[in-house]
Design an enzyme around this catalytic site. Sequence first.
Site, PDB file in Angstrom:
ATOM      1  N   ASP A   1       0.874  -1.168   0.000  1.00 44.28           N
ATOM      2  CA  ASP A   1       0.000   0.000   0.000  1.00 44.28           C
ATOM      3  C   ASP A   1       0.909   1.216   0.000  1.00 44.28           C
ATOM      4  O   ASP A   1       1.662   1.440   0.956  1.00 44.28           O
ATOM      5  CB  ASP A   1      -0.902   0.017   1.233  1.00 44.28           C
ATOM      6  CG  ASP A   1      -1.995  -1.039   1.165  1.00 44.28           C
ATOM      7  OD1 ASP A   1      -2.445  -1.340   0.047  1.00 44.28           O
ATOM      8  OD2 ASP A   1      -2.389  -1.563   2.226  1.00 44.28           O
TER       9      ASP A   1
ATOM     10  N   ASP B   1     -13.535  -3.031  -1.709  1.00 50.26           N
ATOM     11  CA  ASP B   1     -13.358  -2.716  -0.294  1.00 50.26           C
ATOM     12  C   ASP B   1     -14.740  -2.721   0.344  1.00 50.26           C
ATOM     13  O   ASP B   1     -15.628  -1.980  -0.088  1.00 50.26           O
ATOM     14  CB  ASP B   1     -12.704  -1.343  -0.122  1.00 50.26           C
ATOM     15  CG  ASP B   1     -11.312  -1.289  -0.734  1.00 50.26           C
ATOM     16  OD1 ASP B   1     -10.669  -2.351  -0.832  1.00 50.26           O
ATOM     17  OD2 ASP B   1     -10.866  -0.187  -1.116  1.00 50.26           O
TER      18      ASP B   1
END
Length: 305
Positions: free
Chosen positions: A12, A131
């Site tokens: 990330d 998500d």
Amino acid sequence: MVLTKRIIPCLDVANGRVVKGLNFESIKDAGDPVQLAEKYSTEGADELVFLDITASSEQRETIKSLVKKVAEVIDIPFTVGGGVKTLQHARDILLNGADKVAINTGAVKNPEVITELMELFGKQCVVVAIDSRRNYNLEKGKNIFSEDGKKFWFEVFIYGGKKGTGLDVIDWAKKIEELGAGEILLTSIDRDGTKDGYDILLTNEIVHAVGIPVIASGGCGKPEDMIDIFKNTEVNAALAASIFHYETHSVNRVKEMIKENDIDVRYWIYGFFRSISYATLQPKNWFSIPGKIVGVISKCIFASS
């Protein structure tokens, strides 16, 4: 034929650095993306995922120069996402070394782009990231679940988990498969960074709803969490960050533990090449390389049997 399970470290990235947070917040630095990528590739990761987590919320494209640097130091399949909205964005990412493109916000805003990507680059290149978070405000027409006496549905979030969409995750997963997605990267925001284990309920529901590969993400804190998700769901791969970034466990050690629990993983390849690489980098070991190779091959054959 039983397919081997894949172990996938995730980078990330924000402001050119690898970061990690809790429930998509409380972000802290975790290292240099190029160095970590090379390390994971050497340790035997099956694939690598690179997500520019602020690209969509900052209304910009993924940092292509950084993608290229990472691609130059690894030799495993490489998925890149973050800010992908158009075919040109995807093309630029692939031309800079990625093997697959992950799209989330762009797909929710313009679902047809999934089909366009599939038709131009092939289904194998298209990963749709989802998500999801529990929503306890019940709505008609949603897939309702019950846990610990509370009812909820799973909502799809975009812009790095910052904005709800009103989309039911089960329905959205089915739709993106119909549109041409080749794989789903499923992240539980509820579990992200908690190290409490993957969201087995969410993962099971998505795996049973679609016929394309699913990658479980969010919540891995130890190798046993990967073992649990593989034993309790039919998910194809497990993605993790914290246990690898902070050197709690190496990729190869995690694979050993998974193998010991009778779960098929690509186990022998990393040991062979990693040992050769290690030996060749140390002059004092040059004369023992043949013996090392034989030893590694023997060990890998035994481990695979």
